[in-house]
Design a protein around this motif. Structure first.
Motif, PDB file in Angstrom:
ATOM      1  N   LYS A   1       0.830  -1.208   0.000  1.00 20.12           N
ATOM      2  CA  LYS A   1       0.000   0.000   0.000  1.00 20.12           C
ATOM      3  C   LYS A   1       0.862   1.255   0.000  1.00 20.12           C
ATOM      4  O   LYS A   1       0.592   2.215  -0.724  1.00 20.12           O
ATOM      5  N   GLU A   2       1.933   1.256   0.800  1.00 19.66           N
ATOM      6  CA  GLU A   2       2.802   2.425   0.899  1.00 19.66           C
ATOM      7  C   GLU A   2       3.623   2.646  -0.366  1.00 19.66           C
ATOM      8  O   GLU A   2       4.081   3.758  -0.627  1.00 19.66           O
ATOM      9  N   ALA A   3       3.807   1.589  -1.170  1.00 24.36           N
ATOM     10  CA  ALA A   3       4.627   1.702  -2.375  1.00 24.36           C
ATOM     11  C   ALA A   3       3.846   2.155  -3.599  1.00 24.36           C
ATOM     12  O   ALA A   3       4.444   2.461  -4.636  1.00 24.36           O
ATOM     13  N   THR A   4       2.515   2.219  -3.498  1.00 24.04           N
ATOM     14  CA  THR A   4       1.699   2.462  -4.688  1.00 24.04           C
ATOM     15  C   THR A   4       0.832   3.712  -4.552  1.00 24.04           C
ATOM     16  O   THR A   4       0.576   4.197  -3.450  1.00 24.04           O
ATOM     17  N   LYS A   5       0.386   4.206  -5.705  1.00 25.18           N
ATOM     18  CA  LYS A   5      -0.395   5.440  -5.755  1.00 25.18           C
ATOM     19  C   LYS A   5      -1.855   5.235  -5.377  1.00 25.18           C
ATOM     20  O   LYS A   5      -2.481   6.103  -4.785  1.00 25.18           O
ATOM     21  N   GLU A   6      -2.420   4.112  -5.765  1.00 27.25           N
ATOM     22  CA  GLU A   6      -3.827   3.841  -5.527  1.00 27.25           C
ATOM     23  C   GLU A   6      -4.015   2.420  -5.033  1.00 27.25           C
ATOM     24  O   GLU A   6      -3.190   1.542  -5.291  1.00 27.25           O
ATOM     25  N   ARG A   7      -5.126   2.198  -4.337  1.00 22.68           N
ATOM     26  CA  ARG A   7      -5.392   0.839  -3.885  1.00 22.68           C
ATOM     27  C   ARG A   7      -5.991   0.022  -5.023  1.00 22.68           C
ATOM     28  O   ARG A   7      -6.647   0.566  -5.914  1.00 22.68           O
ATOM     29  N   PRO A   8      -5.792  -1.288  -5.006  1.00 21.99           N
ATOM     30  CA  PRO A   8      -6.322  -2.139  -6.081  1.00 21.99           C
ATOM     31  C   PRO A   8      -7.813  -2.380  -5.938  1.00 21.99           C
ATOM     32  O   PRO A   8      -8.395  -2.137  -4.880  1.00 21.99           O
ATOM     33  N   ARG A   9      -8.413  -2.872  -7.007  1.00 22.41           N
ATOM     34  CA  ARG A   9      -9.818  -3.297  -6.959  1.00 22.41           C
ATOM     35  C   ARG A   9      -9.923  -4.799  -6.681  1.00 22.41           C
ATOM     36  O   ARG A   9     -10.914  -5.261  -6.123  1.00 22.41           O
ATOM     37  N   THR A  10      -8.904  -5.556  -7.095  1.00 26.10           N
ATOM     38  CA  THR A  10      -8.918  -7.008  -6.917  1.00 26.10           C
ATOM     39  C   THR A  10      -7.560  -7.475  -6.406  1.00 26.10           C
ATOM     40  O   THR A  10      -6.529  -7.020  -6.884  1.00 26.10           O
ATOM     41  N   ILE A  11      -7.571  -8.371  -5.429  1.00 25.22           N
ATOM     42  CA  ILE A  11      -6.360  -9.045  -4.970  1.00 25.22           C
ATOM     43  C   ILE A  11      -6.621 -10.543  -5.051  1.00 25.22           C
ATOM     44  O   ILE A  11      -7.562 -11.049  -4.438  1.00 25.22           O
ATOM     45  N   VAL A  12      -5.800 -11.235  -5.810  1.00 26.98           N
ATOM     46  CA  VAL A  12      -5.954 -12.676  -5.997  1.00 26.98           C
ATOM     47  C   VAL A  12      -4.983 -13.405  -5.072  1.00 26.98           C
ATOM     48  O   VAL A  12      -3.788 -13.128  -5.074  1.00 26.98           O
ATOM     49  N   THR A  13      -5.502 -14.312  -4.260  1.00 25.39           N
ATOM     50  CA  THR A  13      -4.675 -15.082  -3.331  1.00 25.39           C
ATOM     51  C   THR A  13      -5.107 -16.546  -3.364  1.00 25.39           C
ATOM     52  O   THR A  13      -6.096 -16.901  -3.997  1.00 25.39           O
ATOM     53  N   ASP A  14      -4.354 -17.369  -2.634  1.00 26.25           N
ATOM     54  CA  ASP A  14      -4.848 -18.716  -2.380  1.00 26.25           C
ATOM     55  C   ASP A  14      -5.801 -18.651  -1.186  1.00 26.25           C
ATOM     56  O   ASP A  14      -6.209 -17.568  -0.771  1.00 26.25           O
TER      57      ASP A  14
END
Length: 198
Positions: free
Chosen positions: A71-84
């Motif tokens: 989160k601290e490294a990016t400009k905007e938050r994502p809409r989708t996070i794919v995990t197991d």
């Protein structure tokens, strides 16, 4: 040494992480003891946005730290996070991206946690990492394993053009440094950054 010097410099940038991330953890051994490399990768830029090297089990605390770093490294938050299916990932997302009282937000404003992972994205990265790890005949100390892992992430993000992009993940993420001497350039810039910071 170079990994530890370069990390604060590359962490000073803010990247375009895109709106879709993948997160995964892969097992390694340090003196025969199980450890984990956790990774968040941008689907759009193929950039490694965050890593955590963990000597413990796959805990919620580690997942929270992983997504905080991304989160601290990016400009905007994502809409989708794919995990197991590891439950710790859900806690990591909610602790970092949902404020208290966010339950009233409409669904499309919340991050969608998807459980079906595209194996090509994370497996390519995990495969590259493990090829390097195997050549070294495993790690001997946790501290050096962590530093070497950070250095490999820097190398992957900044110095090697991605086969499907035709440029480095850092360039795809909006950071286009004029490399002529690879690690030599990066260490010079990191040294200047360190002196200015101090």
């Amino acid at each position: 040494k170079y990994s530890n010097l370069g990390q604060p410099f590359v962490s000073s940038f803010t990247y375009d992480g895109g709106d879709s991330w993948s997160a995964d953890e892969t097992q390694v051994k340090v003196r025969g003891v199980k450890a984990w490399l956790w990774t968040v990768l941008s689907k759009q830029s193929r950039m490694i946005l965050a890593t955590q090297f963990s000597p413990d089990e796959r805990t919620e605390k580690r997942a929270v730290a992983l997504f905080r770093e991304a989160k601290e490294a990016t400009k905007e938050r994502p809409r989708t996070i794919v995990t197991d299916g590891l439950p710790a990932y859900r806690r990591g997302v909610t602790r970092n991206f949902y404020r208290s009282g966010d339950s009233h937000l409409r669904h499309h404003n919340r991050i969608h946690l998807a459980g079906k992972m595209n194996p090509n994205l994370m497996e390519r990265w995990n495969g590259q990492y493990k090829e390097r790890y195997k050549v070294m005949r495993a790690f001997k100390k946790f501290k050096s394993a962590e530093a070497i892992s950070r250095g490999f992430v820097i190398h992957y993000n900044f110095l090697v053009p991605h086969g499907s992009l035709g440029k480095t993940p850092a360039q795809a993420g909006g950071v286009n440094l004029p490399f002529e001497d690879g690690w030599g350039d990066l260490i010079r810039w990191a040294t200047i950054y360190e002196h200015r910071a101090n």
